[in-house]
Design a protein around this motif. Structure first.
Motif, PDB file in Angstrom:
ATOM      1  N   VAL A  35      94.495   9.806   6.866  1.00 33.08           N
ATOM      2  CA  VAL A  35      94.746   9.334   5.487  1.00 33.08           C
ATOM      3  C   VAL A  35      95.906   9.375   4.915  1.00 33.08           C
ATOM      4  O   VAL A  35      95.637  10.649   4.128  1.00 33.08           O
ATOM      5  N   THR A  36      96.846   8.541   4.139  1.00 31.54           N
ATOM      6  CA  THR A  36      97.438   8.602   4.168  1.00 31.54           C
ATOM      7  C   THR A  36      97.607   8.050   2.657  1.00 31.54           C
ATOM      8  O   THR A  36      97.986   6.929   2.217  1.00 31.54           O
ATOM      9  N   VAL A  37      97.687   9.179   1.723  1.00 37.57           N
ATOM     10  CA  VAL A  37      97.975   8.362   0.308  1.00 37.57           C
ATOM     11  C   VAL A  37      98.845   8.780  -0.387  1.00 37.57           C
ATOM     12  O   VAL A  37      99.646  10.036  -0.580  1.00 37.57           O
ATOM     13  N   ILE A  38     100.088   7.488  -1.120  1.00 39.75           N
ATOM     14  CA  ILE A  38     101.206   7.651  -1.719  1.00 39.75           C
ATOM     15  C   ILE A  38     101.483   6.864  -2.656  1.00 39.75           C
ATOM     16  O   ILE A  38     100.765   5.978  -3.291  1.00 39.75           O
ATOM     17  N   GLY A  39     101.724   7.772  -3.839  1.00 33.03           N
ATOM     18  CA  GLY A  39     101.975   7.021  -5.127  1.00 33.03           C
ATOM     19  C   GLY A  39     102.548   8.422  -5.921  1.00 33.03           C
ATOM     20  O   GLY A  39     103.791   9.005  -5.459  1.00 33.03           O
ATOM     21  N   ARG A  40     103.036   7.405  -7.901  1.00 30.99           N
ATOM     22  CA  ARG A  40     103.607   8.302  -8.064  1.00 30.99           C
ATOM     23  C   ARG A  40     102.788   9.336  -8.821  1.00 30.99           C
ATOM     24  O   ARG A  40     101.863   9.415  -9.184  1.00 30.99           O
ATOM     25  N   GLY A  41     103.315  10.598  -9.155  1.00 28.24           N
ATOM     26  CA  GLY A  41     103.024  12.060  -8.797  1.00 28.24           C
ATOM     27  C   GLY A  41     102.568  12.667 -10.373  1.00 28.24           C
ATOM     28  O   GLY A  41     101.958  13.544 -10.702  1.00 28.24           O
ATOM     29  N   ALA A  42     103.439  12.099 -10.950  1.00 27.50           N
ATOM     30  CA  ALA A  42     104.275  12.919 -12.794  1.00 27.50           C
ATOM     31  C   ALA A  42     104.653  11.675 -13.377  1.00 27.50           C
ATOM     32  O   ALA A  42     104.629  10.360 -13.331  1.00 27.50           O
ATOM     33  N   GLY A  43     104.496  11.896 -14.681  1.00 29.72           N
ATOM     34  CA  GLY A  43     104.718  11.133 -15.743  1.00 29.72           C
ATOM     35  C   GLY A  43     103.786  10.794 -16.478  1.00 29.72           C
ATOM     36  O   GLY A  43     102.506  10.837 -15.938  1.00 29.72           O
ATOM     37  N   PRO A  44     103.549  10.490 -17.896  1.00 30.27           N
ATOM     38  CA  PRO A  44     102.540  10.425 -18.839  1.00 30.27           C
ATOM     39  C   PRO A  44     101.883   8.637 -18.435  1.00 30.27           C
ATOM     40  O   PRO A  44     100.506   8.838 -18.758  1.00 30.27           O
ATOM     41  N   ARG A  45     101.854   7.885 -18.421  1.00 27.50           N
ATOM     42  CA  ARG A  45     101.710   6.874 -18.425  1.00 27.50           C
ATOM     43  C   ARG A  45     101.285   7.055 -16.582  1.00 27.50           C
ATOM     44  O   ARG A  45      99.765   6.029 -16.907  1.00 27.50           O
ATOM     45  N   GLU A  46     101.631   7.633 -15.838  1.00 30.62           N
ATOM     46  CA  GLU A  46     101.248   7.802 -14.455  1.00 30.62           C
ATOM     47  C   GLU A  46      99.582   9.081 -14.760  1.00 30.62           C
ATOM     48  O   GLU A  46      98.625   8.530 -14.315  1.00 30.62           O
ATOM     49  N   THR A  47     100.272   9.828 -15.155  1.00 36.35           N
ATOM     50  CA  THR A  47      99.378  10.773 -15.556  1.00 36.35           C
ATOM     51  C   THR A  47      98.018   9.833 -16.126  1.00 36.35           C
ATOM     52  O   THR A  47      96.261  10.325 -16.157  1.00 36.35           O
ATOM     53  N   SER A  48      97.971   8.969 -17.205  1.00 34.38           N
ATOM     54  CA  SER A  48      97.306   8.622 -18.557  1.00 34.38           C
ATOM     55  C   SER A  48      96.493   7.571 -17.209  1.00 34.38           C
ATOM     56  O   SER A  48      95.042   7.736 -17.527  1.00 34.38           O
ATOM     57  N   SER A  49      96.605   7.316 -16.374  1.00 35.71           N
ATOM     58  CA  SER A  49      95.874   6.231 -15.689  1.00 35.71           C
ATOM     59  C   SER A  49      94.581   7.056 -15.191  1.00 35.71           C
ATOM     60  O   SER A  49      93.927   6.330 -15.340  1.00 35.71           O
ATOM     61  N   ALA A  50      95.033   8.039 -14.561  1.00 38.05           N
ATOM     62  CA  ALA A  50      94.415   9.628 -13.871  1.00 38.05           C
ATOM     63  C   ALA A  50      93.093  10.028 -15.292  1.00 38.05           C
ATOM     64  O   ALA A  50      91.729   9.264 -14.872  1.00 38.05           O
ATOM     65  N   ILE A  51      93.056  10.268 -15.977  1.00 37.58           N
ATOM     66  CA  ILE A  51      92.260  10.714 -16.654  1.00 37.58           C
ATOM     67  C   ILE A  51      91.656   9.482 -17.625  1.00 37.58           C
ATOM     68  O   ILE A  51      90.594   9.450 -17.152  1.00 37.58           O
ATOM     69  N   LEU A  52      92.413   8.679 -17.609  1.00 37.40           N
ATOM     70  CA  LEU A  52      91.444   7.341 -18.205  1.00 37.40           C
ATOM     71  C   LEU A  52      90.682   7.047 -17.352  1.00 37.40           C
ATOM     72  O   LEU A  52      89.761   6.663 -17.273  1.00 37.40           O
ATOM     73  N   SER A  53      90.807   6.888 -15.897  1.00 39.67           N
ATOM     74  CA  SER A  53      89.484   6.610 -14.788  1.00 39.67           C
ATOM     75  C   SER A  53      89.213   7.333 -15.094  1.00 39.67           C
ATOM     76  O   SER A  53      87.431   7.075 -15.212  1.00 39.67           O
ATOM     77  N   ASP A  54      88.963   9.041 -15.317  1.00 38.85           N
ATOM     78  CA  ASP A  54      88.448   9.933 -15.325  1.00 38.85           C
ATOM     79  C   ASP A  54      87.522   9.607 -16.657  1.00 38.85           C
ATOM     80  O   ASP A  54      85.886   9.945 -16.666  1.00 38.85           O
ATOM     81  N   VAL A  55      87.726   9.511 -18.024  1.00 38.61           N
ATOM     82  CA  VAL A  55      87.003  10.135 -19.376  1.00 38.61           C
ATOM     83  C   VAL A  55      86.257   7.356 -18.775  1.00 38.61           C
ATOM     84  O   VAL A  55      84.808   8.088 -19.220  1.00 38.61           O
ATOM     85  N   ILE A  56      86.330   6.861 -18.310  1.00 43.12           N
ATOM     86  CA  ILE A  56      85.795   5.651 -18.282  1.00 43.12           C
ATOM     87  C   ILE A  56      84.476   6.210 -16.897  1.00 43.12           C
ATOM     88  O   ILE A  56      83.583   5.582 -17.152  1.00 43.12           O
ATOM     89  N   THR A  57      85.184   6.785 -16.243  1.00 47.93           N
ATOM     90  CA  THR A  57      83.900   7.279 -15.132  1.00 47.93           C
ATOM     91  C   THR A  57      82.642   7.818 -15.744  1.00 47.93           C
ATOM     92  O   THR A  57      81.594   7.252 -15.849  1.00 47.93           O
ATOM     93  N   LEU A  58      82.871   8.754 -16.968  1.00 45.93           N
ATOM     94  CA  LEU A  58      82.138  10.098 -17.618  1.00 45.93           C
ATOM     95  C   LEU A  58      81.427   8.713 -19.243  1.00 45.93           C
ATOM     96  O   LEU A  58      80.074   8.984 -18.593  1.00 45.93           O
ATOM     97  N   ALA A  59      82.254   7.546 -19.116  1.00 45.00           N
ATOM     98  CA  ALA A  59      81.208   6.839 -20.166  1.00 45.00           C
ATOM     99  C   ALA A  59      80.543   6.522 -19.313  1.00 45.00           C
ATOM    100  O   ALA A  59      79.126   5.875 -19.806  1.00 45.00           O
ATOM    101  N   GLY A  60      80.429   5.975 -17.672  1.00 47.60           N
ATOM    102  CA  GLY A  60      79.527   5.075 -17.128  1.00 47.60           C
ATOM    103  C   GLY A  60      78.287   5.815 -17.176  1.00 47.60           C
ATOM    104  O   GLY A  60      77.014   5.806 -16.902  1.00 47.60           O
ATOM    105  N   ARG A  61      78.735   7.112 -17.367  1.00 39.72           N
ATOM    106  CA  ARG A  61      77.612   8.193 -16.713  1.00 39.72           C
ATOM    107  C   ARG A  61      76.319   8.430 -18.173  1.00 39.72           C
ATOM    108  O   ARG A  61      75.348   8.960 -18.383  1.00 39.72           O
ATOM    109  N   LYS A  62      76.914   8.008 -19.298  1.00 39.49           N
ATOM    110  CA  LYS A  62      76.270   8.315 -20.211  1.00 39.49           C
ATOM    111  C   LYS A  62      74.798   8.083 -20.882  1.00 39.49           C
ATOM    112  O   LYS A  62      74.575   6.452 -20.105  1.00 39.49           O
TER     113      LYS A  62
END
Length: 331
Positions: A304-331
């Motif tokens: 399985v090969t995954v390709i994408g943008r690995g740096a930058g504030p907007r790109e990093t925000s995508s991953a952070i918000l995904s995690d925060v939304i996941t955490l909120a869903g478990r509340k």
């Protein structure tokens, strides 16, 4: 609608980028996920912004935090974490790769005070992964760290959510966009290392002091996190053999190209090694510019090969918000 409040720790490029992205996507997140994300406070080195209500996303970036209502000069971040009524701490500080601080203490304090954690800070996990996981189990709270290893490239979530029946046998690939940009410029444009590095600095792709990236330290930290999180190992940064790209010459790159190869800085999780390697030009890992490319070999899905943008504030925000939304869903 479920409300979920976060305390942001670290107000540098990533912290500001997260707030900007959240302001733009807040309504979309409400509509798609039924979660109303609120920011209860923002901490930086000199103090914390802890207003009586929530932080106003439309104005927080418009002037210095110290000039805004609710600013508390000199308030220590650890005290703010304990005092805050937020549901989660979003830890975004720069980290010391030898100690994991100050992020390690921030993460542990958040868990101990009954808060979940989402973070982009790789240093605590490269040095104290087991300690963090033990604290997570002891407190019953959750730490998510997708943003530590690939920016917007969903490696940890891919394993957790999609490859649930698979055992990962190997992981290797390009885990740093800065070094990939430099090597791409040397290969495609025929420029020497120093010229490629200077261009990366001018474009903001490389930090003024790029040692962390050039020497392979950043990639090695990500190797540790992937080894522990996806392959069940228990290693630290000191267990990884690291060779950077500073000694790669234009002549070396040119010779490789003539024989059908590109030179890439590869993190090999199974081998616990970071080093420049020859990659065939038609291989999936031969990506250009600042892209990251990671190949996982599993027992069921195979490659399985995954390709994408690995740096930058907007790109990093995508991953952070995904995690925060996941955490909120478990509340």
């Amino acid at each position: 609608m479920k409300q979920y409040r976060i305390l942001i720790v670290g107000f540098g490029i990533i912290g500001k980028g997260l707030l900007k992205t959240l302001e733009q996507k807040q309504a979309y997140i409400r509509k798609r996920h039924g979660v109303d994300l609120r920011v209860s406070g923002v901490c930086e080195i000199n103090g914390c912004l802890l207003p009586k209500g929530d932080v106003d996303l439309s104005t927080v970036l418009s002037k210095p935090l110290a000039e805004q209502e609710g600013w508390r000069q000199g308030l220590k971040t650890l005290d703010a974490i304990k005092e805050s009524t937020a549901d989660a701490v979003v830890e975004l500080t720069p980290g010391n790769i030898q100690t994991g601080q100050p992020g390690l203490n921030h993460i542990l304090a958040a868990l101990e005070s009954g808060k979940d954690v989402a973070t982009s800070n790789k240093a605590p996990f490269a040095t104290n992964y087991k300690r963090i996981m033990d604290a997570q189990e002891k407190t019953g709270k959750t730490v998510l760290f997708e943003a530590t290893v690939g920016g917007a490239v969903p490696l940890l979530n891919l394993y957790r959510e999609t490859l649930k029946a698979d055992s990962i046998e190997s992981i290797y690939g390009i885990l740093n966009g800065t070094t990939n940009f430099i090597l791409t410029k040397m290969t495609d444009d025929g420029v020497p290392f120093d010229a490629a590095l200077n261009e990366a600095k001018e474009l903001g792709i490389a930090e003024p002091d790029p040692t962390y990236y050039i020497q392979g330290i950043d990639t090695a930290a990500k190797v540790v996190i992937l080894a522990n999180a996806l392959m069940g190992q228990n290693i630290t940064f000191s267990d990884v053999k690291v060779t950077g790209i500073a000694d790669i010459t234009y002549e070396t790159v040119s010779l490789a190209s003539k024989h059908g190869y590109a030179i890439k800085l590869i993190g090999d999780v199974g081998a616990r090694e970071v080093s420049p390697r020859l990659v065939p030009k038609h291989h999936p890992l031969n990506v250009s510019g600042t892209l990251n490319a990671i190949q996982l070999n599993t027992d069921i899905a195979r490659d399985v090969t995954v390709i994408g943008r690995g740096a930058g504030p907007r790109e990093t925000s995508s991953a952070i918000l995904s995690d925060v939304i996941t955490l909120a869903g478990r509340k």
